[in-house]
Each structure stands twice: as structure tokens, then as C-alpha cells.
Design an enzyme around this catalytic site. Structure first.
Site, PDB file in Angstrom:
ATOM      1  N   ASP A 139       0.820  -1.214   0.000  1.00 35.52           N
ATOM      2  CA  ASP A 139       0.000   0.000   0.000  1.00 35.52           C
ATOM      3  C   ASP A 139       0.857   1.269   0.000  1.00 35.52           C
ATOM      4  O   ASP A 139       0.656   2.148   0.828  1.00 35.52           O
ATOM      5  CB  ASP A 139      -0.899  -0.067   1.256  1.00 35.52           C
ATOM      6  CG  ASP A 139      -1.884   1.070   1.336  1.00 35.52           C
ATOM      7  OD1 ASP A 139      -2.411   1.472   0.297  1.00 35.52           O
ATOM      8  OD2 ASP A 139      -2.113   1.560   2.461  1.00 35.52           O
ATOM      9  N   GLU A 155       3.506  -8.091   7.295  1.00 34.71           N
ATOM     10  CA  GLU A 155       2.311  -8.782   6.820  1.00 34.71           C
ATOM     11  C   GLU A 155       2.545  -9.810   5.718  1.00 34.71           C
ATOM     12  O   GLU A 155       1.875  -9.793   4.678  1.00 34.71           O
ATOM     13  CB  GLU A 155       1.255  -7.764   6.381  1.00 34.71           C
ATOM     14  CG  GLU A 155       0.799  -6.884   7.517  1.00 34.71           C
ATOM     15  CD  GLU A 155      -0.425  -6.022   7.191  1.00 34.71           C
ATOM     16  OE1 GLU A 155      -0.933  -6.084   6.063  1.00 34.71           O
ATOM     17  OE2 GLU A 155      -0.876  -5.294   8.098  1.00 34.71           O
ATOM     18  N   TYR A 176      -6.857  -3.259  12.183  1.00 34.69           N
ATOM     19  CA  TYR A 176      -7.635  -2.047  11.889  1.00 34.69           C
ATOM     20  C   TYR A 176      -9.075  -2.188  12.374  1.00 34.69           C
ATOM     21  O   TYR A 176     -10.012  -2.178  11.584  1.00 34.69           O
ATOM     22  CB  TYR A 176      -7.535  -1.731  10.397  1.00 34.69           C
ATOM     23  CG  TYR A 176      -6.150  -1.206  10.080  1.00 34.69           C
ATOM     24  CD1 TYR A 176      -5.870   0.144  10.186  1.00 34.69           C
ATOM     25  CD2 TYR A 176      -5.105  -2.068   9.767  1.00 34.69           C
ATOM     26  CE1 TYR A 176      -4.597   0.644   9.959  1.00 34.69           C
ATOM     27  CE2 TYR A 176      -3.828  -1.589   9.536  1.00 34.69           C
ATOM     28  CZ  TYR A 176      -3.578  -0.231   9.638  1.00 34.69           C
ATOM     29  OH  TYR A 176      -2.313   0.259   9.422  1.00 34.69           O
ATOM     30  N   GLU A 214       0.392  -1.526  14.166  1.00 38.31           N
ATOM     31  CA  GLU A 214      -0.422  -0.648  13.314  1.00 38.31           C
ATOM     32  C   GLU A 214      -1.855  -0.605  13.810  1.00 38.31           C
ATOM     33  O   GLU A 214      -2.456  -1.645  14.081  1.00 38.31           O
ATOM     34  CB  GLU A 214      -0.437  -1.147  11.864  1.00 38.31           C
ATOM     35  CG  GLU A 214       0.874  -0.979  11.135  1.00 38.31           C
ATOM     36  CD  GLU A 214       0.798  -1.389   9.663  1.00 38.31           C
ATOM     37  OE1 GLU A 214      -0.315  -1.413   9.085  1.00 38.31           O
ATOM     38  OE2 GLU A 214       1.861  -1.696   9.098  1.00 38.31           O
TER      39      GLU A 214
HETATM   40  C1  GCB Z   1      -1.487  -2.407   6.613  1.00 37.67           C
HETATM   41  C2  GCB Z   1      -0.157  -2.296   5.973  1.00 37.67           C
HETATM   42  C3  GCB Z   1       0.189  -0.869   5.574  1.00 37.67           C
HETATM   43  C4  GCB Z   1      -1.048  -0.193   4.993  1.00 37.67           C
HETATM   44  C5  GCB Z   1      -2.120  -0.163   6.065  1.00 37.67           C
HETATM   45  C6  GCB Z   1      -3.408   0.494   5.554  1.00 37.67           C
HETATM   46  O1  GCB Z   1      -1.785  -3.359   7.271  1.00 37.67           O
HETATM   47  O2  GCB Z   1       0.877  -2.822   6.758  1.00 37.67           O
HETATM   48  O3  GCB Z   1       1.199  -0.916   4.622  1.00 37.67           O
HETATM   49  O4  GCB Z   1      -0.782   1.091   4.529  1.00 37.67           O
HETATM   50  O5  GCB Z   1      -2.434  -1.479   6.414  1.00 37.67           O
HETATM   51  O6  GCB Z   1      -3.606   1.677   5.786  1.00 37.67           O
HETATM   52  O7  GCB Z   1      -4.168  -0.197   4.903  1.00 37.67           O
END
Ligand code: GCB
Length: 690
Positions: free
Chosen positions: A245, A490, A543, A579
Site C-alpha cells: 500500500d 504482513e 484495523y 499498526e
Molecule cells: C497495513 C499495511 C500498511 C497499509 C495499512 C493500511 O496493514 O501494513 O502498509 O498502509 O495497512 O492503511 O491499509
């Protein structure tokens, strides 16, 4: 990420299909699509993993370990060395994507770019080339580009000298010619490479330096990608796809240096430091390139910040040794001590043993500290640390991933303002200049290699991944700021094939990196993952209330708390949340909080803080990292508005509302954990409460 989005969309589709159609065959088709693209963000995906061809274990018997890197000391001037920058405007040609071999076949490196008949443009170095012009063809170019410039080595460099050419990094694959002679080849971005070029040079005359750079990623590159040729979507131009990403910026990303060394010179230095009961210790190992095995005398001097000599040592013929520093001023992280980032100056000088003639001198800053860990904690100088920081990117307008001192200085200023003490170099090694900054400012680094979303596990990928780590460890082992090596972000570690892969990888890394813990960021669930068993510290990315349960911030605290406990209970290792975050359009407000608003980012953060505080009561939860420090560019996707907007700062490094909140938390944590006083402007005046 797209992977996650697709997955959650498919799940919704699945439900809708059930309700509307009751069409068994359709439902079956949707389920298959889900399993094919399984991800960690929903449990359904993992109920019955379907074996895939690439998921079948295969033998690593033919595995070749990387050849150890040598040399590559950061170029520094001394009485025996000169350094010259080749940064500036270079001539540049984008080759035709459908005929990428043209330059090689026509030998542009012999011809000179001006003679090709193709107009050249002036390209800044260092910078990614993608966003310099207004042309989509250059921004989205897939394949080869050519750079060229002239330089003038003085006559004085001809005798009793070696001349070196060193690149801080070029992404991804490079070949370099000097006056038409092939001088250097390198693969894997974000890492330095160099060669001695004396034999190709014309001294006291103009010389030509040509560089070819290829940005294509495939199944064996680190990271992986796929080039689709003859794609009807792109007018038959090759199309680069990748699952990670961030934008696949390319070009000469970091500085280019010419430097000289004497004929007998210090080619490599490895340091290990320790602190016990106020006594510091530096173990050093030098490599000297003896042309004729000239017997050497080594003089080592350690100077403090004010230039006072602290320790001195002479070694005859011995190139390794130990300096003991009683009453040491240790290197401490920011906000853990009133004098963070203390660096000594370490000087190595070699002399010819018979005449005592000075042969070479190399000086470097060194922070003296210890890093230790156990199954619950990470210790710096014997004190457990709680990590509060960010995942970052090297990314900015126009320059892309090009090194920019102004940006670097601004980022460190913001890190300190916000009270962070750490960042992860997600998802690749950052510039050597940024590592020096981190040493000086006391910002800890979780140093990550360029493996992101590894999916198709195989022998060649493993070899390249090992090499990416070997080069990273070699480059960064002497930095006090580096507290852990992150071996991947990941990877698809729900796949069976990932187990032998990470078993081999970690076993290898442990042979070259013994004095820091190994970690990685996983987004696979705790009961499906095949990688973390091989790590010292477990980091998870999740997330909550973003890629799943959108809008439901009230599920966060419980989910985060439970997941961290699940990881710990299964593996008994220190746990970090690497994250969490929410895309946020700066200036967009909505109450009650609604996704993409600044208010939502704030609401999502405070829920995480509650989980973190509960977890902090359990010794093994050792860190919280926001995703991301600043907004950054990605490939064009319908869910990305100019890029990923999960930054606490905008791409232009201005704060969103969540930055203010985060600043209060990070400084309050420093106050609570290290008894550091709070900044006077942390809370705005609102009323005289008395
Ligand atoms: C993740 C990735 C990161 C992305 C992030 C996102 O899990 O490690 O590279 O930018 O999510 O914002 O989706």
C-alpha cells in the site's frame, strides 16, 4: 490492504446473496472467491483453508546463503579520505516500456545519452523520477530508465589512492558504467552499494557515469509484484501491480558519492556496545584491506561530546578489541533521560608498523548502550522501555522517496514535539542520514527490511529476502538507535509454505544478528499464523473499526485487549501493536464522529489508548505504534484519495486534530513512566479552576 477490502466486500456480497437470491451456486462461487483471497481481517476466511499449489511445502536444500557484504562504511572525510557529492541534475531518458532492451542493445553506456537521438531531460538526484514532471507516462513507467552525468576526478587522486563510487540507494535493479565499462550491479532498493572504480577513471579529465535502473517487481523481488504485459487496460503498455500500500517510487533515491581511501585502508567496522553498572563497553572489529599484508598498528581513541579524550588503546596486528568506559554517559532514548542520544566520537587510525606512517583514519559517532530482552520486556541499559511511536514512510510531494534533509529535519522535529520515542522503518530500510538523526536525537528504530506482503514463498525469494536482511544488518548494526530487526511486514503467514520459509529465514538472521531481538508485523490471526513462533517480539497490525466494523469505535478497546492477550497467551513473548489507524481527510469534521473525519480519528485513537493502558498493567505489552506518521502516496485505488490518509500529519507535515491528542498521551506516558516534566503548552488554557 486491498486484499482486506476485497475480503470484507465479498463477505457483504455473500450475505446479500443469501438474502436476495438463495441461489446455491452463486453462494458457492462467492465463498470460493473469499477463500482464494483469504486474509486475516475476518475469521470466516480461515475456517477451512483451501490448499493452493504455492502453499505446498517444497525443499530448500539448494538454498544458497548470501555472500557477506563488505565495506560500505558511510563516506566521511578525514586526513586520509576525501568525499565528493555527485548529487545534482543528471541527464535522463525513460526507455520505451515495450522495448526495454533498447538501451542495452544499442549500448547507450558507450554512446552517451546525448548521442541516442532521444531527447534527454534534467533529472534531480536524489529524487524519485515519478512525480518530477506532469506526465503520467513517467509517473507510471514500468521498466528501465537511464541516468548519466560527467565528473572530473583531479590528478591528485591518481597516485596512492583508491577511488570509490557509492550509491545510498537506487530502486530496484541497477547497473552502472564508468566511461562505458560496467562497474557495478545491484538489486533491491533502499540499500547502499559501492565499487572501487579507480581502474576505469581518466584522472584530470572528464569522465562519464551512466546508470540504468529497472523498477519492475516480480515473484522473486523483495517486495513482490507482478508485471502484466500487453494489458488492454493500459494500451498494451506493461502494467505493474502489487499488493503493498505505497507507491512504487523509483530512481536514484539517495545521495551519490565519490570518495577516496588510501591503498591500505579500513574497509569495515563492526561495533557492539554494552552498559553494566555505569561501566560502558565497546567491542570493535575492524577489517583492513592490506594489499601486501603491511603489518599495522591500530590506534583507537574515544572522545566525548566536548572533544575530550576518554579512552585510548594501541593494538599491534590485532584488529579487534574492547574499550572499557568507566562512568559512561550512556545513550538513552528521548524522554527517558535528560540527555538523550549521547554520542561519543570513535576514531580508528592505522599506522605502518615499521615507519609509524599514518595509513588511514576513520571517525564515527557511537552511542554506548545495552539492548536486552526476555519473554516479557525489552530493556535499554537495564531499564524496561515502553515504545510509543509510529509506522512511517519515506514519502513526500514531488520528491517521492528522494532523500530530503529539510523533510528529515521537520520529521524529527515533529517526532519530538509529539513525544514519540520510536518508529518502525515500515516497510523498507530508511536513509543512512535518517539513522544518524535517530542516533543523535535518541529516537529508537525498529529496522525493517523491504519484505512486504510476501505471498508466493519460494527458494529464490527466500535467498533475496535473506540478502535484503544481510545488507540491512550490515549497514545498520553500529547504530545505537536500532533496537530490533523487523524481518517482514504482513507476509501471508496463514499459508503452510510460510512456516519452513520463516524457519530458514530467522535461523539465518540469528547467525548474523545476535545482539538485537527479531520481530515482524503480522496481520494474520494468532491461531493461524506460522511465523511469530520464530520471533523474539510479536507485533500485530489490526484495523478495528476501519477495515472491519467500520464506524463502531466501541468495539475497539475490547478487541485490542483480547487480541494482545491471545498472542501473549499462546507465545509468551513481548507484544507490540504495530499498526492501528483510520484514514482522515484533514479539515473534515463531523459530529457525531463519522469515518474519514478528524473527529473519527480522535475517537478511534482514544479507544485504543484505553486498551493500551489496560494492557500496560501486564508487563508484556511493550508498545503502541500509530499507522501512520504522515499521509503518503499509494497506487491509484478508488478507496485512496491521493493516497493513504491515515497520517497524524498531512503529507505536508502539518498536524491533524489527532496529533494534538496523541501528543498529550505520549508526553503523559513519558511523565508517568520516566518522570519527565510535561511541555508547558501541552494543555491549552481554558479557565482559572481555582
Ligand atoms: C497495513 C499495511 C500498511 C497499509 C495499512 C493500511 O496493514 O501494513 O502498509 O498502509 O495497512 O492503511 O491499509
Amino acid at each position: 490492504m486491498l486484499h482486506k477490502l476485497r475480503c470484507s466486500m465479498n463477505l457483504k456480497t455473500l450475505l446479500v446473496c443469501w438474502i436476495i437470491a438463495f441461489n446455491a451456486s452463486l453462494v458457492f462461487a462467492v465463498i470460493s472467491a473469499n477463500l482464494e483471497d483469504s486474509c486475516s481481517e475476518c475469521s470466516l476466511c480461515f475456517e477451512e483453508p483451501v490448499p493452493r499449489e504455492d502453499d505446498i511445502n517444497f525443499s530448500y536444500e539448494a538454498l544458497k546463503l548470501p555472500r557477506p557484504t563488505t565495506g560500505l562504511l558511510y563516506p566521511r572525510e578525514s586526513e586520509t579520505r576525501e568525499v565528493r557529492s555527485l548529487d545534482g541534475l543528471w541527464r535522463f531518458i525513460k526507455s520505451n516500456s515495450s522495448d526495454s532492451q533498447q538501451g542495452l542493445l544499442e549500448k547507450w553506456y558507450e554512446l552517451g545519452l546525448e548521442q541516442t537521438g532521444i531527447p534527454t531531460m534534467a533529472m534531480p538526484v536524489p529524487a524519485s523520477y515519478n512525480d518530477i514532471t506532469v506526465h503520467a507516462a513517467l509517473r507510471d513507467h514500468v521498466g528501465i530508465v537511464w541516468y548519466e552525468r560527467s565528473f572530473f576526478p583531479p590528478n591528485s587522486w591518481e597516485r596512492e589512492q583508491r577511488v570509490w563510487l557509492r550509491f545510498g540507494s537506487v530502486h530496484y535493479k541497477t547497473e552502472v558504467w564508468i566511461n562505458g565499462h560496467s562497474a557495478l550491479r545491484h538489486s533491491i532498493g533502499h540499500l547502499p552499494f559501492e565499487a572501487e572504480i579507480s581502474k576505469f577513471l581518466k584522472f584530470g579529465a572528464e569522465n562519464r557515469l551512466t546508470l540504468m535502473c529497472d523498477n519492475r517487481l516480480n515473484d522473486t523481488t523483495v517486495p513482490q509484484g507482478t508485471v502484466v504485459y500487453n494489458s488492454s487496460e493500459s494500451n498494451n503498455e506493461p502494467l505493474q501491480t502489487y499488493t503493498f500500500d505505497f507507491f512504487n517510487y523509483a530512481g536514484i533515491h539517495r545521495s551519490v558519492h565519490l570518495y577516496t581511501t588510501p591503498l591500505v585502508y579500513i574497509s569495515d567496522i563492526a561495533l557492539h556496545t554494552d552498559v553494566q553498572n555505569k561501566r560502558g563497553r565497546i567491542d570493535y572489529k575492524l577489517m583492513v584491506n592490506h594489499v601486501d599484508q603491511t603489518p599495522c598498528l591500530l590506534r583507537v581513541r574515544l572522545l566525548d561530546k566536548s572533544g575530550q579524550l576518554v579512552r585510548e588503546q594501541e593494538n599491534t596486528n590485532l584488529l579487534d578489541g574492547t574499550l572499557v568506559v568507566p562512568d559512561v554517559n550512556p545513550w538513552w532514548p528521548y524522554l527517558m533521560h535528560e540527555q538523550p542520544g549521547y554520542l561519543y566520537n570513535l576514531e580508528f587510525a592505522i599506522h605502518a608498523k615499521d615507519t609509524m606512517r599514518l595509513l588511514d583514519v576513520y571517525r564515527m559517532p557511537v552511542g554506548i548502550r545495552s539492548v536486552e530482552w526476555n519473554t516479557k520486556s525489552l530493556f535499554i541499559n537495564g531499564v524496561p522501555v515502553y515504545l510509543r511511536g509510529f509506522g512511517k514512510h519515506e514519502d513526500s510531494d514531488i520528491r517521492g522517496k528522494g532523500l530530503d534533509y529539510a523533510l528529515l529535519a521537520r520529521d524529527f522535529s515533529l517526532l519530538k514535539w509529539v513525544g514519540a520515542n520510536v518508529y518502525r522503518t515500515s516497510h523498507y530500510p530508511y536513509s543512512e542520514e535518517s539513522m544518524h538523526f535517530a542516533d543523535e536525537q535518541g529516537i529508537m528504530i525498529v529496522d525493517e527490511c523491504s519484505s512486504v506482503n510476501a505471498d508466493i514463498f519460494g527458494l529464490e525469494l527466500l535467498q533475496n529476502h535473506m540478502s535484503a536482511l544481510e545488507q540491512l544488518v550490515h549497514r545498520d548494526r553500529n547504530h545505537a538507535s536500532v533496537i530490533a530487526w523487523s524481518i517482514a511486514n504482513e507476509p501471508r503467514t496463514a499459508k503452510n509454505a510460510s512456516k519452513p520459509y520463516f524457519d530458514k529465514l530467522t535461523a539465518y538472521v540469528r547467525t548474523i544478528a545476535t545482539d538485537r531481538p527479531l520481530t515482524a508485523a503480522t496481520n494474520v490471526e494468532w491461531d493461524k499464523d506460522h511465523m511469530v513462533q520464530f520471533l523474539d517480539i510479536i507485533g500485530f497490525n489490526r484495523y478495528n473499526a476501519w477495515y472491519h466494523n467500520e464506524g463502531q469505535v466501541d468495539i475497539i478497546a475490547k478487541n485490542v485487549y483480547n487480541e494482545a492477550n491471545d498472542w501473549y497467551n499462546r507465545f509468551q513473548r513481548p507484544i507490540i501493536m504495530f499498526e492501528y489507524g483510520a484514514d482522515t481527510m484533514e479539515g473534515f469534521h463531523m459530529l457525531p464522529a463519522f469515518i474519514w473525519s478528524e473527529d473519527y480519528q480522535v475517537a478511534l485513537f482514544t479507544q485504543h489508548f484505553q486498551a493500551f493502558d489496560k494492557l500496560r498493567n501486564q508487563e508484556w505489552f511493550i508498545g503502541e505504534f500509530v499507522w501512520n506518521f504522515a499521509d503518503f502516496k499509494t497506487a491509484q485505488k478508488y478507496h485512496r484519495v491521493g493516497g493513504n490518509k491515515k497520517g497524524v500529519f498531512t503529507r505536508n507535515r502539518q498536524p491533524k486534530e489527532a496529533a494534538i491528542l496523541l501528543r498529550r498521551r505520549y508526553h503523559a506516558l513519558a511523565f508517568k513512566l520516566s518522570n519527565v516534566s510535561l511541555p508547558s503548552d501541552l494543555f491549552d488554557y481554558i479557565i482559572d479552576w481555582s
